[in-house]
Write an enzyme that holds these catalytic residues in place. Structure first.
Site, PDB file in Angstrom:
ATOM      1  N   ASP A   1      18.812   1.793  45.907  1.00 44.57           N
ATOM      2  CA  ASP A   1      18.257   1.150  47.086  1.00 44.57           C
ATOM      3  C   ASP A   1      17.001   0.402  46.642  1.00 44.57           C
ATOM      4  O   ASP A   1      16.400   0.733  45.622  1.00 44.57           O
ATOM      5  CB  ASP A   1      17.927   2.194  48.153  1.00 44.57           C
ATOM      6  CG  ASP A   1      17.658   1.528  49.504  1.00 44.57           C
ATOM      7  OD1 ASP A   1      17.293   2.235  50.447  1.00 44.57           O
ATOM      8  OD2 ASP A   1      17.781   0.283  49.592  1.00 44.57           O
ATOM      9  N   SER A   2      16.589  -0.598  47.443  1.00 43.09           N
ATOM     10  CA  SER A   2      15.580  -1.571  46.979  1.00 43.09           C
ATOM     11  C   SER A   2      14.142  -1.083  47.145  1.00 43.09           C
ATOM     12  O   SER A   2      13.217  -1.716  46.670  1.00 43.09           O
ATOM     13  CB  SER A   2      15.739  -2.868  47.777  1.00 43.09           C
ATOM     14  OG  SER A   2      15.774  -2.551  49.160  1.00 43.09           O
ATOM     15  N   GLY A   3      13.944   0.034  47.853  1.00 47.92           N
ATOM     16  CA  GLY A   3      12.589   0.552  47.963  1.00 47.92           C
ATOM     17  C   GLY A   3      11.915   0.231  49.280  1.00 47.92           C
ATOM     18  O   GLY A   3      10.947   0.882  49.659  1.00 47.92           O
TER      19      GLY A   3
ATOM     20  N   PHE B   1      12.831   0.717  52.388  1.00 45.84           N
ATOM     21  CA  PHE B   1      12.887   1.828  53.348  1.00 45.84           C
ATOM     22  C   PHE B   1      11.918   2.929  52.951  1.00 45.84           C
ATOM     23  O   PHE B   1      11.219   3.495  53.796  1.00 45.84           O
ATOM     24  CB  PHE B   1      14.306   2.386  53.399  1.00 45.84           C
ATOM     25  CG  PHE B   1      14.477   3.489  54.414  1.00 45.84           C
ATOM     26  CD1 PHE B   1      14.459   4.820  54.007  1.00 45.84           C
ATOM     27  CD2 PHE B   1      14.627   3.201  55.760  1.00 45.84           C
ATOM     28  CE1 PHE B   1      14.605   5.839  54.937  1.00 45.84           C
ATOM     29  CE2 PHE B   1      14.783   4.220  56.691  1.00 45.84           C
ATOM     30  CZ  PHE B   1      14.770   5.534  56.275  1.00 45.84           C
TER      31      PHE B   1
ATOM     32  N   ASP C   1      14.455  -5.424  51.843  1.00 50.93           N
ATOM     33  CA  ASP C   1      14.509  -5.704  53.285  1.00 50.93           C
ATOM     34  C   ASP C   1      13.433  -4.939  54.026  1.00 50.93           C
ATOM     35  O   ASP C   1      12.832  -4.001  53.495  1.00 50.93           O
ATOM     36  CB  ASP C   1      15.880  -5.298  53.839  1.00 50.93           C
ATOM     37  CG  ASP C   1      16.126  -3.784  53.701  1.00 50.93           C
ATOM     38  OD1 ASP C   1      15.631  -3.195  52.711  1.00 50.93           O
ATOM     39  OD2 ASP C   1      16.795  -3.220  54.571  1.00 50.93           O
TER      40      ASP C   1
ATOM     41  N   GLN D   1      20.181  -6.596  59.332  1.00 49.50           N
ATOM     42  CA  GLN D   1      19.276  -5.901  60.221  1.00 49.50           C
ATOM     43  C   GLN D   1      19.478  -6.423  61.654  1.00 49.50           C
ATOM     44  O   GLN D   1      20.466  -7.100  61.936  1.00 49.50           O
ATOM     45  CB  GLN D   1      17.816  -6.102  59.765  1.00 49.50           C
ATOM     46  CG  GLN D   1      17.503  -5.466  58.416  1.00 49.50           C
ATOM     47  CD  GLN D   1      17.452  -3.948  58.450  1.00 49.50           C
ATOM     48  OE1 GLN D   1      17.496  -3.323  59.522  1.00 49.50           O
ATOM     49  NE2 GLN D   1      17.368  -3.321  57.278  1.00 49.50           N
TER      50      GLN D   1
ATOM     51  N   GLY E   1      18.915  -0.510  59.145  1.00 52.91           N
ATOM     52  CA  GLY E   1      18.226  -0.372  60.426  1.00 52.91           C
ATOM     53  C   GLY E   1      18.843   0.632  61.366  1.00 52.91           C
ATOM     54  O   GLY E   1      18.505   0.690  62.549  1.00 52.91           O
TER      55      GLY E   1
ATOM     56  N   CYS F   1      35.794  25.298  47.170  1.00 50.91           N
ATOM     57  CA  CYS F   1      34.800  24.903  46.151  1.00 50.91           C
ATOM     58  C   CYS F   1      34.369  26.109  45.334  1.00 50.91           C
ATOM     59  O   CYS F   1      34.618  27.268  45.696  1.00 50.91           O
ATOM     60  CB  CYS F   1      33.600  24.247  46.826  1.00 50.91           C
ATOM     61  SG  CYS F   1      32.345  25.365  47.444  1.00 50.91           S
TER      62      CYS F   1
END
Ligand SMILES: CNc1nc2c(CCNCC3CCCCC3)c3nc(N)[nH]c(=O)c3cc2[nH]1
Length: 375
Positions: A95-97, A99, A149, A192, A219, A309
């Site tokens: 993720d781009s950071g 948030f 974003d 967004q 968003g 599991c």
């Protein structure tokens, strides 16, 4: 340009419109809809790559902001990139950071050029821009990277949201220009617009015109009611190209994964399984179980009687409750393993239901047993 990310649409569920697909990446091809475990600091907390592989994880997440601060993207690059650094040879998405800046840093100022904020670890002044966020992700070497974003707070006024999406669209274009490894890393745009249909349309129009190899719906999962999320998805996913992957960011709980797939989402991520696992809460086919509760002190059955599991085949609720109560690390490994396994297997069941054109029926059965329909 040879795009490194390709989405292959296999079929659409006749009952719901959900898609069965294959996401092709430089580190393998993975069926969708898929749940992507989150590995914030280059590890899915307490779990090894071998354990993630044995449970069927394909793409895992990591994060620009966190790795920029620690250990530094330069060190990860010197290691040969994130795959080498963390010994994971399947898919990685970063993720781009943006948030994280909004969710971790109290002081921040958003300008056209980027965001000014403080390092949440030591208070140092920091600045992150579309160009910087792409430079860090190019260095980290994930297969899929995200545009920088703004994820506005919920709720936000129409006026604020309109300014924000127009700046996010300008930032998206700057990310495309700054991307130095387009043949090795697919850059996804993030739509967004909050709960405003007109703004979602404008944001999608702007980003689709930039022809990204994939799109995220951002968003959401920011405190809005589930009905709002579902309504926004209903009018947003149809705006995105059917032959490109759609990623719903930060989602989520079992019901939201199913309802997102029904509304045309292919990829999901959420910290939930490891985060609630660390305080001893587990997701089971009969609903959530808070293992610390006294009722489990002499319960020698598995966490989930329907789960196969490692945790459920070898340990009992009484034993895991004991470990969690005593803060034994092995306890949160067992709950984390089960929770990640549970969501990965849930998506396998969703994909099978799409193959059989019965996802709406599966939703009913799952909600009934999990207890979502209880008044
Ligand atoms: C939890 N809800 C939520 N998450 C959102 C996220 C984060 C998604 N998860 C990424 C991981 C988080 C832990 C570290 C590793 C990466 C969002 N990210 C971006 N860029 N934009 C959003 O609108 C955006 C919106 C989001 N909503």
């Amino acid at each position: 340009m040879t795009t490194p990310i390709r989405f292959e649409l296999i079929k659409t569920c006749r009952q719901t419109g959900a898609r069965l697909g294959i996401l092709h990446t430089p580190h393998g091809s993975f069926e969708t809809p898929m749940f992507m475990p989150v590995g914030t600091l280059a590890t899915v907390k307490t779990l090894s790559p071998e354990e993630l592989k044995e449970m069927g994880a394909g793409v895992i997440l990591s994060n620009t902001y966190h790795l920029w601060l620690r250990p530094g993207h330069d060190i990860v690059a010197e290691a040969g990139g994130l795959h080498a650094f963390m010994n994971w040879d399947r898919g990685i998405l970063t993720d781009s950071g943006g948030f994280q800046v909004f969710s971790l840093s109290e002081f921040r100022r958003i300008e056209e050029e980027g965001v000014y904020f403080r390092n949440h670890l030591n208070g140092d002044k920091l600045f992150l821009s579309p160009e910087k966020a792409v430079e860090i992700q190019n260095a980290l070497g994930a297969d899929i990277i995200m545009a920088f974003d703004e994820c506005p707070p919920y709720p936000a006024t129409y006026e604020y949201m309109k300014q924000s999406i127009e700046r996010t669209s300008r930032w998206a274009e700057r990310c495309l220009k700054a991307h130095r490894r387009p043949n090795e890393q697919g850059l996804f745009g993030i739509v967004q617009g909050g709960e405003y249909e007109e703004l979602r349309r404008q944001s999608a129009r702007d980003l689709v015109s930039l022809d990204f190899p994939g799109y995220a719906v951002g968003g959401l999962s920011v405190g809005e009611p589930k009905e709002v999320m579902n309504r926004v998805l209903e009018f947003t996913t149809p705006l995105l190209p059917a032959d490109k992957p759609r990623y719903l960011m930060g989602v989520g709980s079992p019901d939201s994964l199913i309802d997102g797939a029904i509304r045309g989402i292919d990829m999901f991520d959420c910290v939930l399984p490891t985060r609630i696992g660390r305080n001893g809460t587990v997701m089971t086919s009969e609903g959530r179980v808070v293992i610390k509760n006294a009722q489990y002190a002499r319960d020698f059955s598995p966490l989930d009687p329907h789960c196969d599991c490692y945790t459920c085949r070898n340990y009992t609720r009484a034993y895991i409750r004991h470990l969690i109560k005593c803060d034994e690390t092995f306890g949160i490994r067992l709950t984390s393993y089960h929770n990640v396994y549970f969501l990965i297997k849930l998506m396998e069941q969703v994909r099978q239901a799409i193959r059989e054109d019965r996802l709406a029926d599966f939703r009913e059965e799952f909600f009934e047993r999990y207890g979502f329909n209880k008044p």
